[in-house]
Design an enzyme around this catalytic site. Structure first.
Site, short mmCIF file in Angstrom:
data_model
loop_
_atom_site.label_atom_id
_atom_site.label_comp_id
_atom_site.label_asym_id
_atom_site.label_seq_id
_atom_site.Cartn_x
_atom_site.Cartn_y
_atom_site.Cartn_z
N HIS A 116 -15.99 2.48 -3.23
CA HIS A 116 -17.09 1.56 -2.99
C HIS A 116 -16.59 0.39 -2.14
CE1 HIS A 116 -20.88 -0.50 -3.68
NE2 HIS A 116 -20.18 -1.60 -3.89
N GLU A 150 -23.31 3.89 -15.30
CA GLU A 150 -23.60 2.56 -14.75
C GLU A 150 -23.20 2.50 -13.28
OE1 GLU A 150 -22.24 -2.05 -15.29
OE2 GLU A 150 -21.56 -0.59 -16.77
N LEU A 151 -24.16 2.29 -12.40
CA LEU A 151 -23.94 2.34 -10.96
C LEU A 151 -22.83 1.38 -10.52
CD1 LEU A 151 -25.08 3.70 -8.38
CD2 LEU A 151 -26.52 1.68 -8.12
N ASP A 152 -21.79 1.93 -9.91
CA ASP A 152 -20.64 1.14 -9.45
C ASP A 152 -20.03 0.30 -10.57
OD1 ASP A 152 -20.81 2.11 -6.81
OD2 ASP A 152 -22.33 0.63 -6.31
N GLU A 181 -9.70 1.85 3.11
CA GLU A 181 -10.25 3.00 2.38
C GLU A 181 -9.42 4.25 2.65
OE1 GLU A 181 -14.48 3.65 2.50
OE2 GLU A 181 -14.91 1.55 2.92
N1 NHR Z 1 -24.19 7.33 -9.76
C1 NHR Z 1 -23.83 6.79 -10.92
N2 NHR Z 1 -24.53 7.14 -12.01
N3 NHR Z 1 -22.81 5.91 -11.05
C2 NHR Z 1 -22.13 5.52 -9.96
O1 NHR Z 1 -21.13 4.66 -10.10
C3 NHR Z 1 -22.47 6.03 -8.68
C4 NHR Z 1 -23.52 6.96 -8.62
C5 NHR Z 1 -23.93 7.50 -7.40
C6 NHR Z 1 -23.34 7.10 -6.22
C7 NHR Z 1 -21.81 5.61 -4.96
C8 NHR Z 1 -22.44 4.20 -4.76
C9 NHR Z 1 -21.60 3.30 -3.86
O2 NHR Z 1 -20.37 3.39 -3.85
C10 NHR Z 1 -22.32 6.14 -6.25
C11 NHR Z 1 -21.86 5.63 -7.49
C12 NHR Z 1 -25.88 5.15 -3.49
C13 NHR Z 1 -26.65 4.10 -3.93
C14 NHR Z 1 -28.15 4.06 -3.69
O3 NHR Z 1 -28.80 3.07 -3.93
C15 NHR Z 1 -26.03 3.07 -4.62
C16 NHR Z 1 -24.67 3.13 -4.88
C17 NHR Z 1 -23.90 4.22 -4.44
C18 NHR Z 1 -24.53 5.22 -3.74
N4 NHR Z 1 -28.77 5.20 -3.22
C19 NHR Z 1 -30.19 5.37 -2.95
C20 NHR Z 1 -30.83 6.22 -4.07
O4 NHR Z 1 -32.04 6.02 -4.30
C21 NHR Z 1 -30.43 6.10 -1.66
C22 NHR Z 1 -29.83 5.44 -0.49
C23 NHR Z 1 -29.76 6.36 0.74
O5 NHR Z 1 -30.06 7.57 0.65
O6 NHR Z 1 -29.34 5.86 1.80
O7 NHR Z 1 -30.18 7.12 -4.65
O8 NHR Z 1 -22.18 2.41 -3.19
C1 GAR Z 2 -17.46 4.11 3.30
O1 GAR Z 2 -17.31 2.78 3.71
C2 GAR Z 2 -17.67 4.18 1.80
O2 GAR Z 2 -16.91 3.25 1.08
C3 GAR Z 2 -19.12 3.85 1.72
O3 GAR Z 2 -19.73 4.47 2.81
C4 GAR Z 2 -18.77 4.69 3.85
C5 GAR Z 2 -18.67 6.17 4.09
O4 GAR Z 2 -17.87 6.43 5.20
N1 GAR Z 2 -19.67 4.33 0.51
C6 GAR Z 2 -20.79 3.87 0.00
O5 GAR Z 2 -21.38 2.92 0.47
C7 GAR Z 2 -21.26 4.64 -1.19
N2 GAR Z 2 -22.58 4.24 -1.50
P1 GAR Z 2 -17.37 7.90 5.52
O6 GAR Z 2 -18.58 8.84 5.41
O7 GAR Z 2 -16.90 7.82 6.94
O8 GAR Z 2 -16.30 8.25 4.55
#
Ligand code: NHR
Ligand code: GAR
Length: 223
Positions: A116, A150-152, A181
């Site tokens: 993240h 729990e998200l992130d 990263e």
């Molecule tokens: N799911 C859970 N339950 N827990 C986590 O810690 C998660 C997860 C799913 C994805 C990655 C996360 C990040 O690193 C991740 C961690 C997507 C969204 C989001 O809002 C938020 C956080 C992360 C990934 N997604 C939207 C949705 O409605 C769609 C956004 C899009 O398609 O561009 O799913 O940031």
């Molecule tokens: C990375 O910066 C990663 O940390 C972030 O998206 C980019 C993906 O790059 N992840 C998130 O924001 C998850 N929600 P990549 O496709 O080139 O690896």
């Protein structure tokens, strides 16, 4: 299957986009630095550039397109079936952009990592670079954590920090974070594969020692 393959940690990588973190894992694996086998790359988006990177590396790919499902439960169930067919030891979220259901995260608890782009617990969710700039932070970075419902919010394994520079915009800051990263994700996967990095009772252990709340700090200025 050779003897070496049967001992390697089987890794499935989930992506949604560019896949530069996937590429960092492929490169480290091909350089002989990771005791893993990349058994599949799965994308929720058919057009994800990372699928091409996987194909070039000879890794099986598949798409589970979330737009073809009528809810998060049915999407996650289909995704879980695909993943489990590869019998992975570890699931790696690498720019995977769909929020996962509690049932899904429970199924893989202790064997799913996410990267993240912020210094969690700051800036959970999306647009992290914009938010760090908006807040006037002098420091930003990246976190690798075990995924829980729990998200992130799952327990933190590693963090790397970068400075925010006066002329930064979201693009330049994101680029500086991405360099870190690509260093720390292969390292985390290596430690997991070696059995050194584990999640036990909701805490992260490194070499059997519990880590503090912000995980193992990776020094940005050396190596
Ligand atoms: N799911 C859970 N339950 N827990 C986590 O810690 C998660 C997860 C799913 C994805 C990655 C996360 C990040 O690193 C991740 C961690 C997507 C969204 C989001 O809002 C938020 C956080 C992360 C990934 N997604 C939207 C949705 O409605 C769609 C956004 C899009 O398609 O561009 O799913 O940031
Ligand atoms: C990375 O910066 C990663 O940390 C972030 O998206 C980019 C993906 O790059 N992840 C998130 O924001 C998850 N929600 P990549 O496709 O080139 O690896």
């Amino acid at each position: 299957m050779t003897d070496a393959d049967s001992q390697r940690t089987r890794v499935v990588v989930l992506i949604s986009g560019t896949g530069s973190n996937l590429q960092a894992l492929i490169n480290a694996q091909q350089a002989g630095e990771l005791p893993i086998e990349l058994v599949a790359v799965i994308s929720n988006r058919p057009e994800a550039k990372g699928l091409k990177r996987a194909e070039r590396a000879g890794i099986p790919t598949c798409v589970v397109d979330h737009t073809q499902f009528d809810g998060r439960e049915s999407f996650d169930q289909a995704l879980q079936r695909k993943i489990d067919a590869y019998q992975p030891d570890l699931i790696v979220l690498a720019g995977f952009m769909r929020i996962l259901t509690e049932a899904f995260t429970r199924h893989y608890e202790g064997r799913m990592l996410n990267i993240h782009p912020s210094l969690l617990p700051k800036y959970q969710g999306l647009n992290t670079h914009e938010r760090a700039l908006q807040a006037g932070d002098e420091e930003h970075g990246v976190t690798i954590h075990f995924v829980t419902a729990e998200l992130d919010g799952g327990p933190i394994a590693l963090q790397a920090r970068v400075p925010v520079l006066p002329d930064d915009d979201a693009t330049s800051l994101a680029q500086r974070v991405l360099v870190q990263e690509h260093r720390i994700y292969p390292l985390a996967v290596k430690w997991f594969a070696e059995g050194r990095l584990r999640m036990v009772d909701g805490r992260v252990l490194l070499n059997s020692e519990p880590l503090g709340p912000s995980g193992y700090p990776i020094d940005t200025h050396t190596s």
